[in-house]
Write a protein that holds these residues in place. Structure first.
Motif, short mmCIF file in Angstrom:
data_model
loop_
_atom_site.label_atom_id
_atom_site.label_comp_id
_atom_site.label_asym_id
_atom_site.label_seq_id
_atom_site.Cartn_x
_atom_site.Cartn_y
_atom_site.Cartn_z
N ARG A 140 53.46 25.54 91.37
CA ARG A 140 53.05 26.40 90.40
C ARG A 140 51.51 26.91 90.70
NH1 ARG A 140 55.33 22.64 86.85
NH2 ARG A 140 53.05 21.74 86.32
N ALA A 141 50.63 25.78 91.20
CA ALA A 141 49.41 25.92 91.44
C ALA A 141 49.10 27.09 92.66
CB ALA A 141 48.56 24.78 92.04
N GLN A 142 50.06 27.03 93.35
CA GLN A 142 50.09 28.00 94.72
C GLN A 142 49.95 29.50 94.19
OE1 GLN A 142 53.17 27.37 97.41
NE2 GLN A 142 51.99 25.92 98.52
N GLU A 143 50.62 29.83 93.24
CA GLU A 143 50.74 31.28 92.62
C GLU A 143 49.46 31.65 91.81
OE1 GLU A 143 54.43 31.56 90.12
OE2 GLU A 143 55.71 30.93 91.72
N LEU A 144 48.95 30.44 91.02
CA LEU A 144 47.93 30.84 90.10
C LEU A 144 46.45 30.87 90.94
CD1 LEU A 144 48.63 28.13 87.13
CD2 LEU A 144 48.80 30.54 87.08
N LEU A 145 46.38 29.99 92.00
CA LEU A 145 45.33 30.09 92.92
C LEU A 145 45.22 31.34 93.85
CD1 LEU A 145 45.26 26.20 94.19
CD2 LEU A 145 43.57 27.33 92.77
N GLN A 146 46.31 31.83 94.04
CA GLN A 146 46.41 32.97 94.68
C GLN A 146 46.08 34.15 93.93
OE1 GLN A 146 46.54 33.84 97.87
NE2 GLN A 146 47.45 31.88 98.70
N VAL A 147 46.30 34.18 92.83
CA VAL A 147 45.85 35.13 91.59
C VAL A 147 44.35 34.96 91.29
CG1 VAL A 147 45.87 35.80 89.39
CG2 VAL A 147 47.83 35.29 90.40
N GLN A 148 43.91 33.97 91.19
CA GLN A 148 42.45 33.71 91.07
C GLN A 148 41.46 33.99 92.43
OE1 GLN A 148 41.30 29.43 89.68
NE2 GLN A 148 43.15 29.72 88.46
N ARG A 149 42.22 33.80 93.62
CA ARG A 149 41.42 34.09 94.71
C ARG A 149 41.43 35.68 94.83
NH1 ARG A 149 41.08 35.25 99.98
NH2 ARG A 149 40.08 33.61 101.40
N ARG A 150 42.49 36.25 94.53
CA ARG A 150 42.33 37.97 94.55
C ARG A 150 41.37 38.38 93.51
NH1 ARG A 150 47.99 37.16 95.25
NH2 ARG A 150 48.49 37.56 92.95
N GLU A 151 41.25 37.51 92.33
CA GLU A 151 40.32 37.97 91.10
C GLU A 151 38.84 37.69 91.94
OE1 GLU A 151 41.44 36.06 87.93
OE2 GLU A 151 42.82 37.58 87.36
N CYS A 152 38.66 36.72 92.51
CA CYS A 152 37.28 36.26 92.91
C CYS A 152 36.84 37.25 94.06
CB CYS A 152 37.45 34.94 93.65
SG CYS A 152 35.81 33.96 93.95
#
Length: 588
Positions: free
Chosen positions: A400-412
């Motif tokens: 689950r974290a993989q998907e959330l972290l990728q979203v956060q990375r794109r936002e960052c």
């Protein structure tokens, strides 16, 4: 880099000749570091710019007034009350120190004339502007309390003391033989150090010019010189005194020496020769030279521009640190399959280790085709089944974290790109209205918790406006709001749009109106896009260009963000010398 005290003597004469007897009509304070006195003389008005910017503290005449904030700062209000409508009696220098005094006669109660002195201490990071009457400080631009300095405080109501006189000699008034005796006094000194110790007001630039004129190295020791050398030094001192008093052979009275990237490496009130490899700019007046130096050094800082630049830099550093941590977490999350493999192996072999309490178990890996073993660490506080469940739980969490972290990375990443676009906007902004737009943008983006700036009578912000050699207009946005307005409201659907590829910068519009643009116009517009971007000064800058009709703004996207298609890409290395005449078309 600033003028030394020796060069300030002719500057003082220049200012006194222009301003003595003039009436101070208006006083403004464009930023925290400078004030401007508007002085009326018969048939002519002068603008005296006084700056305590540590890079180039100076006092000089301005050709064009600077913008001022709608609300005058407190020090400006004090000066208006105390010396506005007063007449400048005299501008003088204290010895050959970097300290100028402007005596101003004003009418007091009962029709009495009182003299107040505006003291300009132009001494690098210690520079200050102090208003004094009868030896008592009325106010100062930089108030210095006991917490800031143990040596000297500058506060209203205190007595003002001029710095003590130096043990050096004044080249303008003292006998050169006396100065030469001091130069010879310590045989162990380097020549340049001996000149600095002997000549009042000399800085390194003046000392090196004397050494060069005498044909001697600045590092040579006094003990190594003979009588012919001393005669050469004496002649060089006479020559520099004459040049400072009357200018050089070509009539130039001031000079700037520039190094790479237009960096100011020396400035004087007389022609310089000791750095022949440097680019030399000569000026008929010292004020003209100092105004040019201000422009090159960026001494004039718009109010809030520095504050916003630091804010954006800090926010970008924070976002970049967050991006690094996200990458670390993503790397850790990529190990999710490892926990599934552990769980599956524990499930397969759980009955073989039912009664064991080891810190780990080693078993043949059920997923290995060659029969390799796998060692699985165990939490000894848990049973084997509970360890198996913990592995599956960790696997689910990391997936689950993989998907959330990728979203956060794109936002960052998007956040960093946006902050870089604001950095580019600050670089291009040149007036108060443009800074106000950036201020409001920072508030809207949540980086500032302040009230938006109200519209005032400032000159409205507008894009840069240039003209290609064939007459085609080229517009360049200065900030994200201007970029949006320029691209989606000002430009026509068949104009050509330019932007640096994946690099923050300005939107550039070539107003060709659907006609096929010439190669020369395309190269010029692309060069301007590279110049007004974060890649300024780089080589082979990629610049995309397409028609406006293919540029779209996604719903809800941040100011300045667009997507586009049908683009072509050029790789541009802007020639700043060729761009200079074009950039000069827009005075902003």
């Amino acid at each position: 880099m600033s003028l030394d005290g020796f060069s300030m003597r002719p500057l003082t004469r220049e200012l006194d000749a222009a301003l003595a007897g003039g009436r101070i009509d208006k006083i403004t304070q464009p930023n925290k570091q400078s004030i401007i006195l508007s002085v009326r003389q018969p048939g002519q008005n002068f603008l005296l710019h006084i700056s305590i910017n540590s890079q180039n503290p100076s006092a000089h005449l301005l050709e064009k007034n600077l913008e001022n904030p709608p609300e005058p700062p407190v020090f400006c209000m004090v000066l208006r009350k105390q010396i506005e409508t007063g007449r400048i009696a005299q501008i003088r220098q204290h010895g050959l120190d970097r300290l100028l005094l402007i005596d101003i006669d004003s009418l007091a109660a009962g029709g009495r004339i009182v003299t107040k002195t505006l003291v300009l201490e132009l001494m690098g990071k210690y520079s200050n502007i102090i208003l004094v009457q009868d030896g008592i400080i009325i106010d100062a631009l930089r108030k210095i309390g006991a917490n800031s300095s143990r040596v000297r405080t500058v506060l209203p109501g205190q007595a003002y003391e001029l710095p003590p006189g130096q043990e050096k000699k004044d080249l303008f008034t003292d006998d050169i033989e006396t100065i030469m005796a001091i130069v010879k006094a310590d045989p162990t000194l380097r020549l340049d150090k001996a000149l600095l110790a002997a000549c009042m007001g000399f800085g390194p630039v003046s000392a090196k010019e004397v050494c060069f004129s005498a044909g001697l190295a600045p590092s040579i020791r006094i003990e190594a010189l003979d009588e012919a050398d001393f005669q050469a030094i004496k002649g060089a001192l006479e020559e520099i005194r004459e040049a400072a008093a009357h200018g050089g052979e070509d009539g130039a009275k001031a000079m700037l020496l520039l190094g790479e990237n237009q960096k100011v490496i020396a400035m004087t009130a007389f022609p310089l020769h000791y750095l022949p490899e440097a680019a030399a700019l000569s000026f008929p007046t010292i004020s003209a030279m100092l105004e040019k130096a201000d422009n090159l050094l960026g001494s004039y800082v718009l109010p809030d521009k520095d504050r916003f630049r630091k804010l954006v830099k800090n926010e970008k550093n924070r976002a970049e640190n967050k991006l690094t941590k996200l990458d670390e977490e993503i790397a850790a999350a990529e190990n999710a399959e490892e926990f599934k493999v552990r769980g599956d192996n524990l499930m397969t072999y759980q009955y073989q280790f039912k009664d064991r309490e080891d810190a780990s178990v080693t078993v043949p890996n059920i997923y290995s085709e060659t029969g390799e073993t796998i060692t699985i660490p165990l939490d000894q506080r848990l049973t084997l089944v509970e360890n198996m469940q913990a592995c599956y739980k960790k696997y689910d969490k990391l997936k689950r974290a993989q998907e959330l972290l990728q979203v956060q990375r794109r936002e960052c990443e998007a956040n960093i790109a946006y902050l870089e676009s604001i950095e580019a906007s600050l670089l291009a902004s040149s007036n108060l209205a443009e800074i106000a737009e950036i201020h409001n943008e920072l508030i809207a983006a949540g980086y500032l918790r302040e009230k938006p700036k109200k519209k005032n009578n400032d000159k409205p912000a507008r894009p840069f406006h240039f003209q290609a050699p064939d007459g085609t207009e080229i517009l360049v946005g200065k900030n994200n709001y201007q970029n949006d307005k320029l691209t989606f409201k000002t430009a026509r659907f068949n104009d050509t749009w330019f932007h640096t590829k994946d690099i923050p910068g300005s939107h550039v519009v070539l107003q060709n109106g659907g006609t096929e643009p010439s190669e020369e116009d395309i190269l010029l517009a692309a060069s301007l896009a590279a110049h007004f971007s974060k890649a300024r000064g780089s080589s082979k800058v990629p610049v995309d260009y397409t028609e406006i009709r293919y540029v779209k703004k996604p719903s809800g996207s941040k100011p300045g963000f667009v997507i586009f298609t049908n683009q072509k890409t050029l790789y541009i290395t802007p020639d700043e010398s060729q761009l200079a005449p074009v950039l000069a078309q827009d005075p902003s």
